[in-house]
Scaffold this motif. Structure first.
Motif, PDB file in Angstrom:
ATOM      1  N   GLU A 251       0.867  -1.187   0.000  1.00 53.05           N
ATOM      2  CA  GLU A 251       0.000   0.000   0.000  1.00 53.05           C
ATOM      3  C   GLU A 251       0.900   1.233   0.000  1.00 53.05           C
ATOM      4  O   GLU A 251       2.121   1.115   0.179  1.00 53.05           O
TER       5      GLU A 251
ATOM      6  N   TYR B 271       0.076   9.808  -5.791  1.00 51.62           N
ATOM      7  CA  TYR B 271       0.900   8.767  -6.416  1.00 51.62           C
ATOM      8  C   TYR B 271       0.056   7.865  -7.297  1.00 51.62           C
ATOM      9  O   TYR B 271      -1.159   7.754  -7.122  1.00 51.62           O
TER      10      TYR B 271
ATOM     11  N   ARG C 219       0.009  -7.570  -3.229  1.00 51.80           N
ATOM     12  CA  ARG C 219      -0.547  -8.302  -2.071  1.00 51.80           C
ATOM     13  C   ARG C 219      -0.727  -9.757  -2.483  1.00 51.80           C
ATOM     14  O   ARG C 219      -1.314 -10.027  -3.540  1.00 51.80           O
TER      15      ARG C 219
ATOM     16  N   GLU D  77      -2.717 -12.235  -2.428  1.00 52.37           N
ATOM     17  CA  GLU D  77      -4.112 -12.597  -2.132  1.00 52.37           C
ATOM     18  C   GLU D  77      -4.522 -13.749  -3.021  1.00 52.37           C
ATOM     19  O   GLU D  77      -3.882 -14.023  -4.037  1.00 52.37           O
TER      20      GLU D  77
ATOM     21  N   GLY E 255     -11.395  -8.917  -9.521  1.00 50.69           N
ATOM     22  CA  GLY E 255     -11.015  -7.658  -8.865  1.00 50.69           C
ATOM     23  C   GLY E 255      -9.921  -7.786  -7.819  1.00 50.69           C
ATOM     24  O   GLY E 255      -9.620  -6.831  -7.122  1.00 50.69           O
ATOM     25  N   ARG E 256      -9.319  -8.952  -7.691  1.00 45.38           N
ATOM     26  CA  ARG E 256      -8.292  -9.154  -6.666  1.00 45.38           C
ATOM     27  C   ARG E 256      -7.037  -9.680  -7.340  1.00 45.38           C
ATOM     28  O   ARG E 256      -7.025 -10.799  -7.829  1.00 45.38           O
ATOM     29  N   TYR E 257      -6.025  -8.854  -7.392  1.00 48.09           N
ATOM     30  CA  TYR E 257      -4.782  -9.236  -8.064  1.00 48.09           C
ATOM     31  C   TYR E 257      -3.633  -9.261  -7.072  1.00 48.09           C
ATOM     32  O   TYR E 257      -3.746  -8.707  -5.988  1.00 48.09           O
TER      33      TYR E 257
ATOM     34  N   GLN F  14      -2.651   1.470  -7.922  1.00 49.32           N
ATOM     35  CA  GLN F  14      -3.459   2.368  -7.091  1.00 49.32           C
ATOM     36  C   GLN F  14      -3.124   3.811  -7.430  1.00 49.32           C
ATOM     37  O   GLN F  14      -1.985   4.137  -7.754  1.00 49.32           O
TER      38      GLN F  14
ATOM     39  N   TYR G 149      -5.686   3.770  10.901  1.00 46.67           N
ATOM     40  CA  TYR G 149      -6.759   4.764  10.866  1.00 46.67           C
ATOM     41  C   TYR G 149      -7.189   5.231  12.254  1.00 46.67           C
ATOM     42  O   TYR G 149      -7.116   4.476  13.233  1.00 46.67           O
TER      43      TYR G 149
ATOM     44  N   SER H 200     -14.458  -3.238  -3.130  1.00 46.54           N
ATOM     45  CA  SER H 200     -14.582  -1.776  -3.053  1.00 46.54           C
ATOM     46  C   SER H 200     -13.551  -1.107  -3.965  1.00 46.54           C
ATOM     47  O   SER H 200     -12.450  -1.615  -4.161  1.00 46.54           O
TER      48      SER H 200
ATOM     49  N   GLY I  43     -11.003   3.755  -0.982  1.00 44.26           N
ATOM     50  CA  GLY I  43     -11.179   3.891   0.465  1.00 44.26           C
ATOM     51  C   GLY I  43     -10.088   4.750   1.072  1.00 44.26           C
ATOM     52  O   GLY I  43      -9.013   4.940   0.488  1.00 44.26           O
TER      53      GLY I  43
ATOM     54  N   GLY J 129      -6.145  10.781   3.843  1.00 41.63           N
ATOM     55  CA  GLY J 129      -5.951  10.468   2.424  1.00 41.63           C
ATOM     56  C   GLY J 129      -6.851   9.338   1.966  1.00 41.63           C
ATOM     57  O   GLY J 129      -7.682   8.831   2.729  1.00 41.63           O
ATOM     58  N   PHE J 130      -6.683   8.974   0.697  1.00 43.18           N
ATOM     59  CA  PHE J 130      -7.464   7.847   0.158  1.00 43.18           C
ATOM     60  C   PHE J 130      -6.683   7.214  -0.977  1.00 43.18           C
ATOM     61  O   PHE J 130      -5.743   7.818  -1.506  1.00 43.18           O
ATOM     62  N   SER J 131      -7.041   5.991  -1.333  1.00 50.06           N
ATOM     63  CA  SER J 131      -6.544   5.457  -2.606  1.00 50.06           C
ATOM     64  C   SER J 131      -7.613   4.652  -3.318  1.00 50.06           C
ATOM     65  O   SER J 131      -8.579   4.178  -2.714  1.00 50.06           O
ATOM     66  N   MET J 132      -7.398   4.549  -4.632  1.00 49.16           N
ATOM     67  CA  MET J 132      -8.393   3.954  -5.519  1.00 49.16           C
ATOM     68  C   MET J 132      -7.722   2.836  -6.309  1.00 49.16           C
ATOM     69  O   MET J 132      -6.594   2.987  -6.771  1.00 49.16           O
ATOM     70  N   GLY J 133      -8.405   1.704  -6.435  1.00 47.02           N
ATOM     71  CA  GLY J 133      -7.846   0.574  -7.173  1.00 47.02           C
ATOM     72  C   GLY J 133      -8.131   0.716  -8.669  1.00 47.02           C
ATOM     73  O   GLY J 133      -9.287   0.773  -9.080  1.00 47.02           O
TER      74      GLY J 133
HETATM   75  P1  HAM Z   1      -7.104  -0.303   0.737  1.00 46.10           P
HETATM   76  O1  HAM Z   1      -8.568  -0.254   1.012  1.00 46.10           O
HETATM   77  O2  HAM Z   1      -6.344  -1.444   1.275  1.00 46.10           O
HETATM   78  O3  HAM Z   1      -6.524   1.066   1.276  1.00 46.10           O
HETATM   79  O4  HAM Z   1      -6.869  -0.234  -0.823  1.00 46.10           O
HETATM   80  C1  HAM Z   1      -7.391   0.815  -1.605  1.00 46.10           C
HETATM   81  C2  HAM Z   1      -7.996   0.269  -2.886  1.00 46.10           C
HETATM   82  O5  HAM Z   1      -7.032  -0.534  -3.572  1.00 46.10           O
HETATM   83  C3  HAM Z   1      -9.179  -0.684  -2.671  1.00 46.10           C
HETATM   84  O6  HAM Z   1     -10.380   0.040  -2.485  1.00 46.10           O
HETATM   85  C4  HAM Z   1      -9.178  -1.467  -3.958  1.00 46.10           C
HETATM   86  O7  HAM Z   1      -9.854  -0.768  -4.974  1.00 46.10           O
HETATM   87  C5  HAM Z   1      -7.698  -1.542  -4.320  1.00 46.10           C
HETATM   88  N1  HAM Z   1      -7.155  -2.883  -3.990  1.00 46.10           N
HETATM   89  C6  HAM Z   1      -6.761  -3.341  -2.796  1.00 46.10           C
HETATM   90  N2  HAM Z   1      -6.318  -4.609  -2.886  1.00 46.10           N
HETATM   91  C7  HAM Z   1      -6.432  -4.965  -4.180  1.00 46.10           C
HETATM   92  C8  HAM Z   1      -6.136  -6.162  -4.932  1.00 46.10           C
HETATM   93  N3  HAM Z   1      -5.601  -7.227  -4.358  1.00 46.10           N
HETATM   94  N4  HAM Z   1      -6.402  -6.170  -6.264  1.00 46.10           N
HETATM   95  C9  HAM Z   1      -6.926  -5.079  -6.866  1.00 46.10           C
HETATM   96  N5  HAM Z   1      -7.212  -3.914  -6.218  1.00 46.10           N
HETATM   97  C10 HAM Z   1      -6.980  -3.865  -4.896  1.00 46.10           C
HETATM   98  C11 HAM Z   1      -5.225   1.430   1.181  1.00 46.10           C
HETATM   99  O8  HAM Z   1      -4.392   0.852   0.522  1.00 46.10           O
HETATM  100  C12 HAM Z   1      -4.907   2.719   1.920  1.00 46.10           C
HETATM  101  N6  HAM Z   1      -3.485   3.015   1.729  1.00 46.10           N
HETATM  102  C13 HAM Z   1      -5.779   3.842   1.452  1.00 46.10           C
HETATM  103  C14 HAM Z   1      -5.460   5.165   2.094  1.00 46.10           C
HETATM  104  C15 HAM Z   1      -4.717   6.166   1.586  1.00 46.10           C
HETATM  105  N7  HAM Z   1      -5.826   5.528   3.318  1.00 46.10           N
HETATM  106  C16 HAM Z   1      -5.337   6.740   3.575  1.00 46.10           C
HETATM  107  N8  HAM Z   1      -4.641   7.111   2.512  1.00 46.10           N
END
Ligand code: HAM
Length: 426
Positions: free
Chosen positions: A84, A109, A115, A117, A122-124, A129, A265, A285, A288, A308-312
């Motif tokens: 992350e 970024y 990861r 997983e 949707g899970r790679y 991100q 958090y 999701s 988040g 902050g937040f990040s988007m997949g």
């Molecule tokens: P997270 O919810 O673990 O948060 O990941 C953010 C997004 O990354 C998820 O909503 C999802 O769309 C995408 N994602 C996570 N794992 C996978 C996966 N295995 N395959 C595909 N997409 C995935 C964070 O990473 C925090 N750093 C967010 C944050 C930023 N909080 C504060 N600042």
């Protein structure tokens, strides 16, 4: 076709062609949002110390317990492929003395994360991100602005009916009492909850609320809510965040059981998604984030209130396709050069260089000889202006310029072609 020996490793995928255009679109959209809100781009290394994530994301989280790609260097250091982006950005902020800049420091970024997983929709194991972080400011208006930025990013990408799921999980102090209440609630339910929840209840009870098992979710719907345990400061902070959201206004729904799967958090946590979207349910999701004021404390360094937040990106692209959102490649701007014969190839090669100097995009199929094939390619790319250098034109130092919409064509001297094209494509 020959059978290939090597394939991408499990959970990882190649990105190219049309798919790459979608990745480009997502990146360009994020860049525009970042420019508007004055976020600077940051690239941190792919490898970080394992300890950085153990301490920040948390020892008993899925990421740290099961999902990190860890490697031991020849010098016996334990490094991980970053799972992350928040902890690395936080490290970079401290390491590079960004505390002395005007606060908040706004960084964004875009890059690959890893990861381990179980691969499914949707899970790679390698995914991309986009993340936005504001470091060094505790004000609740920034929680609301972070949510607004995330909401705008999704809206710019074409997702119009999104909804923010929001909760406050308070600070360490409020959570002490909440943990006790949740544990005592679960005590009577030990026989009914899944084995994962039993384990989580012992190690980190808040994680129980993350369980996706329908039976556990049913039981947990009656659990005590963290909002009832907030201390006055956290309560006031959350009240202000919601008031700011009302002001914007961004549609939100209070979800008293949203805790998110990372330990850093505190106070505001949120996810943005869609109401009743079976597609999203299958994919997971898409975005988040939340506040992480005490990440510095867990790293045993300075306390830096941040949000902050990040988007997949894979999940967003999958939904863009499913919801049929503008997944067509953009129309190409520029000209196409068609050439026939060796002399014409030489002239075309030089001409491409002249257009490069003039900053006009050129598309071509310079290794090909067939005029038909080259015109078909120009057509496919939907390019309006085509230059043709046949054998005759190559000898006469001329070039045919053809408007593909009207079909009109004229002959121009090669030395004037850049000027003529400039006139037309303006
Ligand atoms: P997270 O919810 O673990 O948060 O990941 C953010 C997004 O990354 C998820 O909503 C999802 O769309 C995408 N994602 C996570 N794992 C996978 C996966 N295995 N395959 C595909 N997409 C995935 C964070 O990473 C925090 N750093 C967010 C944050 C930023 N909080 C504060 N600042």
């Amino acid at each position: 076709m020959t059978k290939i020996k090597y394939q991408t490793v499990t959970g990882m995928h190649d990105v190219f062609g049309r798919e790459q255009l979608l990745y480009d679109k997502v990146e360009e959209t994020a860049q525009k949002i970042a420019d508007f809100y004055a976020f600077q781009r940051i690239n941190t290394p792919i490898l970080e110390d394992q300890d950085l994530f153990i301490r920040s994301v948390g020892e008993s989280t899925d990421i740290v317990e099961k999902e990190m790609f860890t490697l031991k260097t020849k010098g016996k250091d334990l490094l991980v492929l970053r799972p992350e982006g928040t902890a690395p950005v936080f490290r970079a902020y401290l390491e590079n003395g960004m505390q002395s800049l005007p606060q908040p420091v706004k960084l964004w970024y875009y890059g690959p994360f890893f990861r381990y997983e179980r691969p499914q929709a949707g899970r790679y194991r390698q995914f991309w991100q986009i993340g936005f972080e504001m470091l060094g400011d505790a004000s609740p208006v920034l929680d609301a602005q972070t949510i607004l930025i995330a909401y705008n990013l999704l809206s710019e990408l074409g997702f119009k009916k999104t909804i923010v799921n929001i909760n406050s999980i308070g600070c360490e102090e409020c959570r002490k009492d909440y943990r006790k209440a949740l544990l005592s609630f679960l005590r009577g339910k030990k026989e009914s909850i899944c084995s994962d929840c039993k384990r989580r209840a012992e190690k980190n009870v808040l994680r129980v609320l993350d369980c996706k098992n329908p039976k556990c979710q049913q039981i947990l719907s009656e659990a005590p809510q963290v909002l009832d345990y907030l201390c006055p400061d956290c309560k006031n902070h959350f009240k202000q965040v919601l008031e700011f959201l009302e002001e914007i206004p961004v549609p939100y729904k209070l979800n008293p059981f949203l805790v998110r799967g990372l330990d850093y958090y505190c106070r505001t946590v949120f996810e943005i998604g869609f109401e009743d979207s079976p597609e999203e349910e299958a994919i997971g999701s898409i975005l988040g984030g939340g506040r992480y004021d005490f990440l510095g404390k867990s790293l045993k360094t300075d306390i830096v209130p941040s949000v902050g937040f990040s988007m997949g990106v894979e999940r967003v692209i999958a939904l863009m396709k499913l919801k049929d959102i503008d997944s067509k490649p953009k129309k190409k701007e520029g000209i196409f050069i068609v050439q026939v014969g060796d002399l014409a190839k030489r002239k075309a090669l030089k001409m491409i260089q002249d257009f490069r100097t003039a900053k006009i995009n050129v598309f071509e199929a310079i290794s090909k000889n067939s005029m038909k094939l080259q015109l078909t390619k120009a057509n496919k790319l939907a390019i309006n202006t085509v230059l043709i250098i046949g054998q005759q034109e190559a000898l006469n130092n001329t070039v045919i310029i053809k408007d593909m919409i009207t079909g009109n064509q004229s002959t121009v001297k090669q030395e004037n072609i850049v000027k003529e094209v400039k006139k037309r494509i303006k």
